[in-house]
Design a protein around this motif. Sequence first.
Motif, short mmCIF file in Angstrom:
data_model
loop_
_atom_site.label_atom_id
_atom_site.label_comp_id
_atom_site.label_asym_id
_atom_site.label_seq_id
_atom_site.Cartn_x
_atom_site.Cartn_y
_atom_site.Cartn_z
N GLY A 181 0.69 -1.40 0.06
CA GLY A 181 -0.12 -0.14 0.07
C GLY A 181 1.09 1.27 -0.45
N CYS A 182 2.07 0.76 0.15
CA CYS A 182 2.87 2.81 0.26
C CYS A 182 2.72 2.79 -1.48
N LYS A 183 2.72 4.10 -1.06
CA LYS A 183 2.69 5.49 -2.29
C LYS A 183 3.67 5.99 -2.96
N ASN A 184 3.96 6.51 -1.74
CA ASN A 184 5.44 7.53 -1.39
C ASN A 184 6.58 6.71 -0.68
N ILE A 185 7.50 6.50 -1.55
CA ILE A 185 8.29 5.75 -0.45
C ILE A 185 9.80 6.24 -1.15
N ILE A 186 10.39 7.14 0.08
CA ILE A 186 12.09 7.17 0.29
C ILE A 186 13.06 6.14 0.88
N HIS A 226 21.82 5.36 11.66
CA HIS A 226 21.24 5.20 13.00
C HIS A 226 20.96 7.16 13.34
N ASP A 227 22.19 7.54 13.97
CA ASP A 227 22.01 8.51 14.49
C ASP A 227 21.47 9.73 13.03
N HIS A 228 21.91 9.51 11.34
CA HIS A 228 20.96 10.33 11.41
C HIS A 228 19.98 10.52 10.24
N ALA A 229 19.55 8.88 10.35
CA ALA A 229 18.14 9.06 10.35
C ALA A 229 17.59 9.94 11.56
N LEU A 230 17.88 9.30 12.68
CA LEU A 230 17.09 9.95 13.37
C LEU A 230 17.43 11.77 13.48
N LYS A 231 17.60 12.32 12.19
CA LYS A 231 17.86 13.77 12.87
C LYS A 231 17.20 13.94 11.47
N LEU A 232 17.56 13.07 10.63
CA LEU A 232 17.32 13.73 8.91
C LEU A 232 15.65 13.38 8.76
N ILE A 233 14.53 12.75 9.20
CA ILE A 233 13.75 11.84 8.55
C ILE A 233 12.53 12.91 9.33
N GLU A 235 13.18 15.97 9.47
CA GLU A 235 12.84 17.25 9.06
C GLU A 235 12.67 16.86 7.42
N VAL A 236 12.34 15.63 6.47
CA VAL A 236 12.31 15.23 5.30
C VAL A 236 10.75 14.84 5.44
N LEU A 237 10.49 14.57 6.79
CA LEU A 237 8.82 14.00 7.01
C LEU A 237 8.27 15.73 6.77
N SER A 238 8.03 16.96 7.13
CA SER A 238 8.38 17.89 7.28
C SER A 238 7.30 18.62 6.32
N ARG A 239 8.97 18.51 5.06
CA ARG A 239 8.60 18.91 4.56
C ARG A 239 7.79 17.73 3.42
N HIS A 240 7.32 16.98 3.40
CA HIS A 240 7.22 15.83 2.55
C HIS A 240 5.83 15.02 3.71
N ASN A 241 4.71 15.41 3.86
CA ASN A 241 4.33 15.12 4.96
C ASN A 241 3.28 13.61 4.63
N ASN A 242 3.43 13.79 2.78
CA ASN A 242 2.88 12.70 1.86
C ASN A 242 3.48 11.19 2.41
N ILE A 243 5.18 10.76 2.52
CA ILE A 243 5.73 10.41 3.01
C ILE A 243 5.22 8.73 3.38
N ILE A 264 7.74 11.82 15.71
CA ILE A 264 6.96 12.83 15.55
C ILE A 264 5.28 12.28 15.13
N ASN A 265 5.12 10.97 16.43
CA ASN A 265 4.13 10.79 17.05
C ASN A 265 3.31 10.11 15.52
N LYS A 266 4.33 9.98 13.85
CA LYS A 266 2.56 8.69 13.64
C LYS A 266 3.57 7.24 13.90
N LYS A 267 2.95 6.45 12.97
CA LYS A 267 2.95 4.85 13.60
C LYS A 267 3.71 4.39 12.43
N VAL A 268 4.83 3.09 12.91
CA VAL A 268 4.89 2.41 12.67
C VAL A 268 4.36 0.45 11.99
#
Lengths: 339, 339
Positions: A181-186, A226-233, A235-243, A264-268
Amino acid sequence: MRGHQVTIKDIAKILHISPSTVSRALKDHPDINPQTKKNVQDLAKKLKYKPNQVALNLLQKESKLIGVIVPEIIHYFFSTIISGIEKIANESGYHIIIAQSNESYHKEVENIQALLSSNIDGFIITMAKTTLNFDHFKNVAEIGVPMVFVDRTCDKVTADKVLVDDFDGAYKATKHLIENGCKNIIHLAGPQNLDIGIQRKEGFLAALNDSNISIGDYSIQICDTHDHALKLIPEVLSRHNNIDGIFAVNDLTAIGAMKAVKSINKKVPDDIAVCGFTNSFISYIADPELTTVDQKGFEMGQHAARMLLKRIQSDENYGPVTTILNTDLIIRKSSLKKK
Amino acid sequence: MRGHQVTIKDIAKILHISPSTVSRALKDHPDINPQTKKNVQDLAKKLKYKPNQVALNLLQKESKLIGVIVPEIIHYFFSTIISGIEKIANESGYHIIIAQSNESYHKEVENIQALLSSNIDGFIITMAKTTLNFDHFKNVAEIGVPMVFVDRTCDKVTADKVLVDDFDGAYKATKHLIENGCKNIIHLAGPQNLDIGIQRKEGFLAALNDSNISIGDYSIQICDTHDHALKLIPEVLSRHNNIDGIFAVNDLTAIGAMKAVKSINKKVPDDIAVCGFTNSFISYIADPELTTVDQKGFEMGQHAARMLLKRIQSDENYGPVTTILNTDLIIRKSSLKKK
DNA sequence: ACTCTTTTCGCAAACGTTTGAAATAACCTC
DNA sequence: GAGGTTATTTCAAACGTTTGCGAAAAGAGT
């Protein structure tokens, strides 16, 4: 300090015979009188004689030692590779010397030099991420010391290689995310100077392409810790919230991403599905358990060791061999959205 | 096959001088003519001359090789120990040969024998769990090869040791659980033939005792693996449903216990607080993050290497040294009940 | 008794390096 | 120019082992 280890000379002196006779007696040479043989063998056993490997190495120019250079043994993947190597090596009477590059090019060069002068019989190497110059490898090749690259390889050096089908693994993982069901994968990609970084990215892109999913300029992020993802994600999600899906180049990065998503209170997986690569131990421990691509470190290590031993023991100079192992997609909870 | 590495003899032949002159020229011996020196050194550099370690080993009876025997390198704790050893060893020009016992006594004996004949300069060892006979270690001591035990030690062998204060670590962890409201804590204990198993249990018992908490016959469970905890905990909890704290002998077991607790719909830490031991990587990844005792593997490895090098390089025969490192309690979410 | 063969063993070289001692050559001194 | 000093180089042994070749001794055949 160190007590004197019993040598052939000692035995010779005690028995009033020459070292050469002792040497032959110990290997059951037909030229030796059975009685002499027995005397020698009995005394050797009594004195716990053990041949001095170093002397043998010097003479026969083989050390029964394999140099293994990996970035960091604390990473589960690398330690599984090492275990695979050790198993096969031991079976043939070889031992392994381990050196870590800590992902540093300079440490890698140093290690190669140091191990070369220890008369290593061959190398098994996983390159450091920062390695862009390959002269040290070429030097090894020139000297004629066999060398097998594992996982991270490069075209510039002629050597045996064993790797997994990164492209296919990434393709399968991405397809799986799409089917769920993913439509916008990074994609959190590895360094693009390493084949694995390139291949996994290409597999990702191919899967998107085959499903006619368009690719944004943000779809590929160079991020492999790990740490880079912790910071980066965030940011990226705030700019592209349909990921709604993340495919990471390794498990640790995937877990960092999961933590970031949760922070950021989204669910996996329901908001964002996550998939890693490696199938390391932590993927099983993570919450939710991480879907990942099994990279088969142990098998890779075993293959690498077999290939190296074959080359060490062969007289022919056959061309470089590349072994590509299949990956398995390990589906766990982190990628299974409620439909 | 293998191309000829440049030797002193090669240089001597080219320059029409003797090997001894070359040898001395390379080490800046005052007896050598400056011009000759320069010729030799220039040619050596040009030909990339590297001294043959094996020849040196034979001559000087040292291999600059340290044998490291651990149960399994895939365990984070052991790989951090190895990293610590490698760092110190490398700084002094030593390399490490790694062998895994896979917790098997027989493999351990085999490894010792094999490495001995490679003229190892010394051993750093973490015993296998199954090792109950210590003759192979005594043999090493008799031959006079220095040896340092790390983490798992035994009284029966005279050797240097480096360990953490397991008793105190366990005591602190248990105290912490008590202070956070636990009234009925169980301990998942390691094998009682290993000092660490005993010490951690004793520390646990002492803390309970000092807080006047009574001890049930179920309070100590021999259980030191993830999978065993997964099976065992539900059973134990069903029989004693007032248990509100678990102190495990290692992180993996603690995480297995946490999973088991969650699987029967109890909450960590509110229903049952959990604390591990090691502070391995997974404790940080776990959900909730695991409170644990930092076992300082890297520092232990460094200490062990320093102690071994000191003994290798010393002529005196000083008595065995034991270094005990302090532990730190790392408090995370798995132990913090809402008050 | 002479050669020929067989059995059994030792010599010496080799691997690459270091190092004490000896050798050679050049220079100085009286 | 004999004796001495100095500078520079080579020799040889050593580390422990293997191995081709030669040697000694013993037995066989004539």
